[in-house]
Design a protein around this motif. Structure first.
Motif, PDB file in Angstrom:
ATOM      1  N   UNK A 281       0.862  -1.187   0.000  1.00 26.31           N
ATOM      2  CA  UNK A 281       0.000   0.000   0.000  1.00 26.31           C
ATOM      3  C   UNK A 281       0.893   1.231   0.000  1.00 26.31           C
ATOM      4  N   UNK A 282       0.670   2.103  -0.954  1.00 27.76           N
ATOM      5  CA  UNK A 282       1.443   3.334  -1.023  1.00 27.76           C
ATOM      6  C   UNK A 282       2.917   3.116  -1.228  1.00 27.76           C
ATOM      7  N   UNK A 283       3.270   1.999  -1.858  1.00 28.39           N
ATOM      8  CA  UNK A 283       4.675   1.715  -2.117  1.00 28.39           C
ATOM      9  C   UNK A 283       5.404   1.018  -0.993  1.00 28.39           C
ATOM     10  N   UNK A 284       4.746   0.762   0.131  1.00 30.54           N
ATOM     11  CA  UNK A 284       5.357   0.060   1.260  1.00 30.54           C
ATOM     12  C   UNK A 284       4.705  -1.304   1.461  1.00 30.54           C
ATOM     13  N   UNK A 285       5.485  -2.218   2.068  1.00 31.75           N
ATOM     14  CA  UNK A 285       5.064  -3.610   2.204  1.00 31.75           C
ATOM     15  C   UNK A 285       4.810  -3.975   3.662  1.00 31.75           C
ATOM     16  N   UNK A 286       3.844  -4.889   3.855  1.00 27.96           N
ATOM     17  CA  UNK A 286       3.504  -5.415   5.178  1.00 27.96           C
ATOM     18  C   UNK A 286       3.359  -6.915   5.068  1.00 27.96           C
ATOM     19  N   UNK A 287       4.011  -7.638   5.983  1.00 26.97           N
ATOM     20  CA  UNK A 287       3.896  -9.097   6.037  1.00 26.97           C
ATOM     21  C   UNK A 287       2.705  -9.464   6.917  1.00 26.97           C
ATOM     22  N   UNK A 288       1.783 -10.238   6.365  1.00 27.73           N
ATOM     23  CA  UNK A 288       0.664 -10.794   7.132  1.00 27.73           C
ATOM     24  C   UNK A 288       0.951 -12.280   7.342  1.00 27.73           C
ATOM     25  N   UNK A 289       1.283 -12.657   8.572  1.00 28.36           N
ATOM     26  CA  UNK A 289       1.645 -14.041   8.877  1.00 28.36           C
ATOM     27  C   UNK A 289       0.610 -14.649   9.812  1.00 28.36           C
ATOM     28  N   UNK A 290       0.508 -15.961   9.796  1.00 27.66           N
ATOM     29  CA  UNK A 290      -0.426 -16.642  10.690  1.00 27.66           C
ATOM     30  C   UNK A 290       0.096 -17.997  11.094  1.00 27.66           C
ATOM     31  N   UNK A 291      -0.250 -18.422  12.312  1.00 29.96           N
ATOM     32  CA  UNK A 291       0.141 -19.743  12.807  1.00 29.96           C
ATOM     33  C   UNK A 291      -1.103 -20.500  13.262  1.00 29.96           C
ATOM     34  N   UNK A 292      -0.999 -21.825  13.223  1.00 32.92           N
ATOM     35  CA  UNK A 292      -2.062 -22.666  13.773  1.00 32.92           C
ATOM     36  C   UNK A 292      -2.192 -22.409  15.269  1.00 32.92           C
ATOM     37  N   UNK A 293      -3.334 -22.799  15.826  1.00 34.27           N
ATOM     38  CA  UNK A 293      -3.530 -22.640  17.269  1.00 34.27           C
ATOM     39  C   UNK A 293      -2.516 -23.477  18.047  1.00 34.27           C
ATOM     40  N   UNK A 294      -2.233 -23.067  19.263  1.00 39.41           N
ATOM     41  CA  UNK A 294      -1.234 -23.756  20.082  1.00 39.41           C
ATOM     42  C   UNK A 294      -1.662 -25.187  20.439  1.00 39.41           C
ATOM     43  N   UNK A 295      -2.949 -25.494  20.322  1.00 37.10           N
ATOM     44  CA  UNK A 295      -3.416 -26.855  20.597  1.00 37.10           C
ATOM     45  C   UNK A 295      -3.316 -27.768  19.387  1.00 37.10           C
ATOM     46  N   UNK A 296      -2.892 -27.230  18.235  1.00 39.51           N
ATOM     47  CA  UNK A 296      -2.943 -28.003  16.986  1.00 39.51           C
ATOM     48  C   UNK A 296      -2.090 -29.261  17.050  1.00 39.51           C
ATOM     49  N   UNK A 297      -0.887 -29.145  17.628  1.00 39.03           N
ATOM     50  CA  UNK A 297       0.023 -30.290  17.628  1.00 39.03           C
ATOM     51  C   UNK A 297      -0.548 -31.455  18.426  1.00 39.03           C
ATOM     52  N   UNK A 298      -1.193 -31.157  19.555  1.00 35.87           N
ATOM     53  CA  UNK A 298      -1.754 -32.235  20.380  1.00 35.87           C
ATOM     54  C   UNK A 298      -2.979 -32.881  19.749  1.00 35.87           C
ATOM     55  N   UNK A 299      -3.512 -32.260  18.687  1.00 38.20           N
ATOM     56  CA  UNK A 299      -4.674 -32.844  18.010  1.00 38.20           C
ATOM     57  C   UNK A 299      -4.322 -34.098  17.233  1.00 38.20           C
ATOM     58  N   UNK A 300      -3.030 -34.255  16.903  1.00 39.77           N
ATOM     59  CA  UNK A 300      -2.605 -35.411  16.121  1.00 39.77           C
ATOM     60  C   UNK A 300      -2.835 -35.258  14.634  1.00 39.77           C
ATOM     61  N   UNK A 301      -3.341 -34.103  14.199  1.00 35.80           N
ATOM     62  CA  UNK A 301      -3.599 -33.882  12.778  1.00 35.80           C
ATOM     63  C   UNK A 301      -2.274 -33.575  12.081  1.00 35.80           C
ATOM     64  N   UNK A 302      -1.950 -34.372  11.081  1.00 41.51           N
ATOM     65  CA  UNK A 302      -0.657 -34.255  10.411  1.00 41.51           C
ATOM     66  C   UNK A 302      -0.467 -32.858   9.826  1.00 41.51           C
ATOM     67  N   UNK A 303       0.721 -32.289  10.076  1.00 39.42           N
ATOM     68  CA  UNK A 303       1.063 -31.001   9.500  1.00 39.42           C
ATOM     69  C   UNK A 303       0.500 -29.806  10.244  1.00 39.42           C
ATOM     70  N   UNK A 304      -0.147 -30.033  11.380  1.00 37.66           N
ATOM     71  CA  UNK A 304      -0.751 -28.936  12.132  1.00 37.66           C
ATOM     72  C   UNK A 304      -0.012 -28.735  13.447  1.00 37.66           C
ATOM     73  N   UNK A 305       0.534 -27.549  13.608  1.00 38.90           N
ATOM     74  CA  UNK A 305       1.166 -27.097  14.849  1.00 38.90           C
ATOM     75  C   UNK A 305       1.472 -25.617  14.693  1.00 38.90           C
ATOM     76  N   UNK A 306       1.662 -24.924  15.779  1.00 38.87           N
ATOM     77  CA  UNK A 306       2.026 -23.510  15.709  1.00 38.87           C
ATOM     78  C   UNK A 306       3.502 -23.409  15.341  1.00 38.87           C
ATOM     79  N   UNK A 307       3.783 -22.910  14.147  1.00 41.57           N
ATOM     80  CA  UNK A 307       5.143 -22.896  13.622  1.00 41.57           C
ATOM     81  C   UNK A 307       5.467 -21.496  13.102  1.00 41.57           C
TER      82      UNK A 307
END
Length: 416
Positions: A281-307
């Motif tokens: 926006x207006x020639x400047x950049x902003x990174x929008x990042x997101x992580x899985x919830x902290x409970x994701x890893x204990x769910x056992x769902x493959x590939x899901x964890x806060x990383x």
């Protein structure tokens, strides 16, 4: 030449014997019994104290009134666990869930005000005030206040959230990004009560805020994408100039987290499943990042964890970062990584007073803007919807409009 591995000559470890298996079974059974006992005692306290205050604490009601109140509370207590299991177990019966959730909210409010009523009763005794009708006065006050708060709290839970407006100053923000409008939704919790109409009105409210970026900070629903398809559909009508991003909350991991990521992509949102996007926006950049919830890893769902490392992989470290993480307590990792602004939900602001005191045991912040470490700001939304009990008492729902500003300080301005 073969290389000997440590322990290889001994062969595989022996299988546990019958005694070890029996010991594990006994310990597991003991834990289940202790857990069940604790749950029963808590439930008994929640139900018995209001019953005592309203019907048995010296109020001296006529016997039919006492009997009706006692039978009513007994039936309430006995049926509650079965309704919870039917509503939130494998059957997921929405009608049972509605009754169980409403019961939980009602008994919590009655319990809270029964405790306060008991304290008032002690004060009246100390002052020798109220006379023979002292217990009846307290009981009637508890009943009236609880009924009033429940009626008001239900209205607050079911209405379209008010807009909370804040200026958030981010020192590393480029001048072109000054004035960027970020709209935050969190904790919509589409569930057993059909709120498709509410969802459409929320989408209209968001569209009226002229957003550059829209964030959904997780806990989109209680149930599967198929169950809540109609309620979630209006999210597809939400507009933004630069991006619409979404992360999973802990409640997605009670159902189908990957299904909700796919559903939000289908609705035109960018699922930030431990990844980021860059907006300009207006020639400047902003990174929008997101992580899985902290409970994701204990769910056992493959590939899901806060990383967080994975979410920021490939991002220019000189650019400002807006991180979406469902739970505020993830801010410790965000601050260590030098994140500029974390957006979270999860707490509901406590939802039903005074539950926010218990929330503070688990989370560093209940709502609002706070600073963590040298650089990192955290904004915690009270959320748009509600979990379980359809009540909000002294914890109003909100849609948040964050206007990002270049500068050196964060300002929390609440325009309602």
């Amino acid at each position: 030449m073969a290389v000997a591995r440590p322990g290889a000559e001994d062969g595989p470890a022996p299988a546990p014997g019958p005694e070890a298996e029996d010991g594990r079974e006994r310990r597991s059974s003991l834990r289940r019994r202790l857990g069940g006992t604790v749950v029963f005692l808590v439930l008994a306290l929640l139900f018995v104290l209001p019953w005592w205050t309203l019907f048995a604490s010296g109020v001296d009601w006529p016997f039919p009134v006492f009997l009706a109140g006692t039978v009513g509370f007994a039936c309430w207590l006995v049926s509650f666990p079965f309704l919870m299991v039917a509503g939130h177990g494998h059957r997921r019966a929405d009608r049972a869930a509605r009754v169980a959730d409403s019961t939980l909210g009602m008994v919590w409010v009655l319990f809270t005000w029964s405790v306060l009523g008991g304290l008032v009763h002690l004060v009246l005794i100390g002052l020798d005030a109220g006379g023979a009708h002292r217990a009846r006065i307290v009981a009637a006050a508890v009943a009236v206040v609880s009924a009033g708060l429940l009626a008001w709290g239900h209205h607050e839970a079911m209405r379209v959230p008010r807009v909370k407006r804040l200026d958030v100053r981010v020192p590393r923000l480029g001048a072109g990004l000054d004035g960027t409008r970020v709209v935050v939704l969190a904790d919509t919790h589409f569930g057993p009560i059909d709120r498709a109409g509410w969802s459409a009105r929320v989408a209209e409210a968001v569209n009226g805020l002229d957003a550059d970026v829209v964030v959904h900070a997780g806990d989109i629903a209680d149930g599967t994408p198929l169950q809540r398809r109609e309620q979630s559909a209006p999210l597809g009508t939400i507009r933004s100039r630069l991006a619409k991003v979404y992360v999973t909350g802990n409640h997605e991991y009670f159902g189908e987290a990957q299904g909700w990521l796919d559903r939000m992509a289908e609705l035109g949102w960018e699922p930030l499943h431990n990844r980021h996007v860059v907006v300009e926006r207006g020639g400047d950049l902003l990174v929008l990042a997101g992580v899985d919830d902290v409970t994701a890893e204990s769910s056992g769902l493959a590939g899901h964890r806060a990383n967080l490392l994975g979410a920021l992989a490939g991002a220019d470290p000189d650019l400002p970062v807006l991180l979406v993480a469902h739970q505020p307590k993830y801010v410790a990792q965000a601050a260590s990584a030098g994140i500029d602004l974390q957006i979270s939900g999860h707490t509901h602001g406590g939802q039903i007073w005074p539950f926010h005191y218990l929330v503070r045991i688990d989370q560093p912040v209940v709502h609002g803007l706070s600073r963590h470490g040298v650089r990192t700001l955290l904004y915690t939304s009270r959320g748009a919807g509600f979990w379980g009990p359809p009540f909000r008492v002294f914890a109003p729902s909100e849609i948040s409009l964050l206007t990002l500003r270049s500068g050196t300080a964060g300002t929390d301005r609440d325009d309602r």
